[in-house]
Design an enzyme around this catalytic site. Structure first.
Site, short mmCIF file in Angstrom:
data_model
loop_
_atom_site.label_atom_id
_atom_site.label_comp_id
_atom_site.label_asym_id
_atom_site.label_seq_id
_atom_site.Cartn_x
_atom_site.Cartn_y
_atom_site.Cartn_z
N TYR A 57 0.85 -1.20 0.00
CA TYR A 57 0.00 0.00 0.00
C TYR A 57 0.88 1.24 0.00
CZ TYR A 57 -3.58 -3.36 1.59
OH TYR A 57 -4.42 -4.45 1.72
N LEU A 204 -17.58 -4.11 2.71
CA LEU A 204 -18.70 -3.25 2.30
C LEU A 204 -18.71 -3.08 0.78
CD1 LEU A 204 -18.44 -0.55 5.13
CD2 LEU A 204 -20.09 -2.43 4.95
N LEU A 209 -22.19 -1.05 -0.33
CA LEU A 209 -23.27 -1.59 0.50
C LEU A 209 -23.78 -0.59 1.55
CD1 LEU A 209 -21.84 -5.21 0.90
CD2 LEU A 209 -23.91 -4.56 -0.35
#
Ligand code: NAP
Length: 326
Positions: A57, A204, A209
């Protein structure tokens, strides 16, 4: 916050963890460093003790940020990071592989400003390296006290079984949500059978969501929602029935759609710990609050029955995400 014990290492983690990736990678605009560090402290103060990062990352930048953010409570938390063996690395013998893996770990430890990680994942399985060889290296790192447990990400049931037989795994971290249920068939049952924790990433579905995103929204920079098909206009519209369903269940229980999504998976498997990510404290509090949303058997069965009638359009693949970096 409720706790769950996961895997061979018996790590005790909060029922909902925190994915740190978006603080510097993968979702466009990032908070400034001070704000990111403040958020991590608040996450900890809110009862969450499970922090997830990776060497990949922002090219190590996320680990550095996390290292600063957790410095004052490092030993109170379960810290997970991940490695990937690059194709140009020389790993044709076991001693070479061990050196390379340990060098990845040492670099992560330095960036994280710590002398051990609790959970070390192979971020993606390499076709060239037998999973058993990686598992053996992980066993050595455990013996050296540099990691407490280990796991794989996005692995198949065969890869899990082969590796686990060499060095028992603590967790498998793979994509899982109401929109991506491919691992329900084999991987999650195998984790249950073998006593391995299952850690859903993108629980999610990259925020979809929550029901807070509309099809007209524009995403910038390294935001994966520019390229994953789940966020294409037509697919977002086609997936509206799922959001309608979630809103209905959420209203009935006076909670939010994001909380229903997380409570559903927490109810379904007691060895599962989602790690939603957010750069906004009120959303982090919302997500962590899902640990307190208890579904009755009737409510859960009703959600399952309704979900089984819904077709899902689009997904999130590594191949699509790679388009961002071409
Ligand atoms: N192993 C792997 O290959 C892998 C891959 C991807 C991710 N991960 C890990 O899993 C973690 C979570 O995955 P993820 O970040 O991709 O997906 P996610 O948690 O499903 O979604 C994150 C996105 O949803 C938004 N969001 C979060 N909570 C929200 C809420 N309550 N209401 C509205 N929007 C909300 C966030 O936006 P804001 O920030 O604007 O709130 C962010 O853009 C990552 O941080 C990372 O640690 C691992």
């Amino acid at each position: 916050m409720k706790k769950r014990k996961i895997g061979a290492a018996g790590l005790e983690v909060s029922a909902v963890g925190y994915g740190c990736m978006g603080l510097s990678h993968g979702y466009g605009a990032t908070p400034d460093k001070k704000e990111a560090i403040r958020l991590m402290s608040q996450v900890y103060e809110s009862g969450c003790n499970f922090f997830d990062t990776a060497e990949g990352y922002s090219a190590g930048g996320n680990e550095e940020l996390v290292g600063e953010g957790i410095a004052s409570f490092r030993r109170e938390i379960i810290l997970a990071t991940k490695f990937v063996i690059r194709p140009d690395e020389e790993v044709s013998t076991i001693p070479q592989l061990m050196r390379v893996v340990e060098a990845h770990l040492d670099a992560s430890l330095k960036r994280l400003n710590t002398d051990y990680v609790d959970l070390y994942y192979q971020h993606r399985i390499s076709k060239q390296i037998p999973v058993e060889a990686i598992a053996w290296c992980m066993g050595e790192l455990i013996k050296k006290g540099k990691i407490r447990g280990w796991g794989q990400s996005q692995s198949t049931v065969e890869q899990i079984r082969l590796a686990h037989a060499v060095t028992p795994m603590t967790a498998v971290q793979s994509e899982y949500s109401m929109m991506e249920r491919m691992f329900e068939k084999e991987v999650i049952p195998a984790c249950s059978e073998l006593g391995i924790g299952f850690i859903p990433f993108s629980p999610l579905a990259s925020g979809f969501l929550s029901g807070k995103y509309t099809s007209g929204q524009e995403y910038k920079g390294d935001d994966v929602r520019r390229v994953i098909t789940r966020f294409e206009k037509e697919n977002m519209e086609a997936n509206q029935p799922l959001l309608d369903l979630l809103r209905l269940f959420a209203q009935e229980k006076n909670v939010t759609s994001a909380q229903i999504s997380l409570a559903w998976m927490l109810h379904k498997y007691d060895f599962l710990v989602p790690i939603p990510g957010s750069r906004k404290m009120e959303r982090i509090v919302e997500n962590l609050g899902a640990a307190d949303v208890v579904l009755t058997k009737e409510e859960f069965d009703k959600i399952e029955a309704e979900l089984s009638k819904i077709e899902i359009y689009g997904n999130r693949t590594d191949e699509d995400i790679a388009k961002l970096y071409r």
